[in-house]
Design an enzyme around this catalytic site. Structure first.
Site, PDB file in Angstrom:
ATOM      1  N   LYS A 110       0.873  -1.181   0.000  1.00 34.79           N
ATOM      2  CA  LYS A 110       0.000   0.000   0.000  1.00 34.79           C
ATOM      3  C   LYS A 110       0.901   1.219   0.000  1.00 34.79           C
ATOM      4  CE  LYS A 110      -1.886   2.967   2.076  1.00 34.79           C
ATOM      5  NZ  LYS A 110      -1.857   4.464   1.822  1.00 34.79           N
ATOM      6  N   GLU A 149       8.732   1.449  11.751  1.00 35.39           N
ATOM      7  CA  GLU A 149       9.760   2.497  11.721  1.00 35.39           C
ATOM      8  C   GLU A 149       9.003   3.810  11.724  1.00 35.39           C
ATOM      9  OE1 GLU A 149      11.536   5.521  10.612  1.00 35.39           O
ATOM     10  OE2 GLU A 149      11.942   4.591   8.664  1.00 35.39           O
ATOM     11  N   CYS A 168      12.836  11.035   8.448  1.00 43.27           N
ATOM     12  CA  CYS A 168      12.539  10.606   9.816  1.00 43.27           C
ATOM     13  C   CYS A 168      13.720  10.818  10.751  1.00 43.27           C
ATOM     14  CB  CYS A 168      12.106   9.148   9.827  1.00 43.27           C
ATOM     15  SG  CYS A 168      13.251   8.042   8.988  1.00 43.27           S
ATOM     16  N   GLU A 186       7.690  16.068  16.106  1.00 39.72           N
ATOM     17  CA  GLU A 186       8.285  15.858  14.787  1.00 39.72           C
ATOM     18  C   GLU A 186       7.547  16.745  13.778  1.00 39.72           C
ATOM     19  OE1 GLU A 186       9.790  12.187  12.062  1.00 39.72           O
ATOM     20  OE2 GLU A 186       7.718  12.080  12.753  1.00 39.72           O
TER      21      GLU A 186
END
Length: 502
Positions: A193, A269, A303, A400
């Site tokens: 996906k 992750e 990230c 973040e």
């Protein structure tokens, strides 16, 4: 700020790609979704529609899983000799190299990534990831066990089965290779996906897999939205494992879905708020370059971005001056322009999110050193932004942001640096800049993060396992650990009789 080349699609520096694949890829065929629905994928350089792609939903995921299950339970892929899987994966890698320009163009027009970086780094690294795991495909084996009684034992490594891969939008080709290459080498089949923002290169890679000789049903791609197609993958009772890269909040949902369905194994992750710790003995010029690279690479949509820069007080002011000076020359504009170093944020939602955090930083009392504004009047471009006088409890220091926003903080001692570096719910990566080996050793062992870079940043390699601590997730991509997470370990034991030794 420095110059920008915020060109429109009509003024692009290269010929834009022809969009060849927009449907779902299930059981070796490109097909419409069951519902017939489609959705737009947007060019972040302009905010204009690139094309419409098929919108998969639960029924489409069911069809894809059915194909992957048949390919695993009854097909050839898991039963091929490892050397044959290696041959096909090597062909896949060669095809990626042959089509590198088109893949890089797709990721540029779909995700706003620098075309020059795609050609030089992203796509070649994706091909190399396939070669790395192809080399492991015929070397998968267990161990002979030394049993304590009259028994003979050994272990087998067996493919986990059907894997659901949920891919992020910041490195469409790269992250896809991180996940599908090791699972292919292990003998798994899969349903992919891709992120709804960036589906185009995933569909192109599915086409290349077919050309390489990957059997039908082994790789399936279902475009769609996280709350529908992604949820269907996570909840599916016939998927044996889910590998997800994305935000921590969505990672929670994936775990919940796995627990509520068939207790499938999960690897995650997730987010990061990575510190770059710069000590007094650092070369200030090089440290400033590392700090800017760490946060501005891929327009901050990384990230492991070094969004928290902790600077020892002896060089703090000098480093801040260097950052302001160097940021002026970090050119923002059309990612097809070879002179540009930063393209647009991936979508309007992310663009607005970053600008909102910049406003939070101003309101909370941080000093805006440079940047902080949109660039141009078209597309989702933001100036490289540096805040100083940032406190640990400010939103820009805790959350973040996933954009080109750096928070600079001053510290005095090694002990303070360690404490503040660890003062985060995340633990994905960290950087250390020092000439003192004792400081490097102490700090690298004290920061709770999955990757520590010393006097470098973003130094990734196929052989280096990558993954996080704490709320940055668990499970590793890359290295042999990235292969073994797609394997089950089976112990086989038989009695032995009248053996002269155990």
């Amino acid at each position: 700020m420095g110059a920008n080349s915020n060109a429109s699609s009509e003024e692009s520096f290269v010929k834009l790609p022809t969009i060849k694949f927009t449907k779902l890829f299930i059981n070796g065929e490109f097909v419409d979704s069951v519902s017939g629905k489609t959705f737009e994928t947007i060019d972040p350089r302009t905010g204009e529609v690139i094309t419409r792609v098929a919108e998969g939903d639960t029924e489409d995921v069911d069809l894809a899983v059915k194909a992957a299950r048949a390919a695993f339970d009854h097909g050839t892929w898991p039963r091929l000799p490892g050397v044959e899987r290696r041959r096909i994966m090597m062909k896949f890698a060669d095809l990626i190299d042959e089509h590198a320009e088109e893949l890089a163009k797709l990721d540029t027009v779909d995700a706003g990534k620098l075309f020059s970086m795609g050609i030089a780094i992203d796509i070649p690294q994706a091909a190399q990831t396939f070669r790395y795991y192809a080399g492991a495909a015929d070397k998968i084996h267990g161990n002979v066990l030394k049993m304590s009684t009259e028994l003979q034992g050994y272990t087998l490594l067996e493919p986990v089965g059907v894997v659901g891969h949920i891919i992020p939008w910041n490195f469409p080709c790269g992250m896809l290779s991180f996940k599908i290459a090791p699972s292919l080498a292990a003998g798994c089949t899969m349903v992919i996906k891709p992120a709804e923002q960036t589906p185009l290169s995933a569909l192109y890679l599915a086409h290349l897999a077919q050309l390489a000789g990957v059997p039908n049903g082994v790789i399936n791609v279902v475009n769609g939205f996280g709350e529908t197609a992604g949820a269907a993958v996570s909840y599916h009772m016939d998927i044996d494992k889910v590998s997800f890269t994305g935000s921590t909040d969505v990672g929670r949902l994936v775990m919940q879905a796995a627990a509520k369905s068939n207790l499938k194994s999960v690897s995650l992750e997730l987010g990061g708020k990575s510190p770059l710790v710069i000590f007094d003995d650092a070369d200030v010029d090089k440290a400033a370059d590392l700090a800017l690279l760490g946060i501005l690479f891929n327009k901050g949509e990384t990230c492991v971005a070094s969004s928290r820069v902790l600077v020892q007080e002896g060089i703090h002011d000098e480093l801040v001056k260097k950052l302001k000076e160097k940021a002026k020359y970090w050119t923002v504009g059309d990612p097809f322009d070879p002179n540009v170093r930063q393209g647009p944020q991936v979508c309007r939602q992310q663009f607005e999110r970053v600008l909102t955090y910049i406003e939070h930083g101003k309101r909370e009392g941080a000093t805006l050193l440079t940047g902080g504004k949109p660039v141009g009047n078209k597309g989702y471009y933001i100036e490289p932004t540096v805040f100083t006088d940032v406190k640990d409890d400010m939103m820009i220091a805790k959350d973040e942001i996933f954009g080109p926003v750096m928070s600079v903080m001053k510290f005095k001692t090694v002990e303070e640096a360690i404490q503040r570096a660890n003062n985060t719910k995340y633990g994905l990566a960290a950087g250390i800049v020092t000439k003192n080996i004792d400081i490097a050793n102490t700090v690298s062992r004290s920061i709770r993060a999955g990757t520590i870079w010393i006097n470098c940043y973003l130094a990734a390699d196929n052989d280096a396992p990558f993954g996080g601590y704490k709320m940055s997730g668990f499970g590793k991509d890359m290295g042999m650990e990235g292969l073994h997470k797609y394997m089950h370990i089976k112990s086989v034991v038989t009695p032995i009789y009248n053996s002269p030794w155990l």
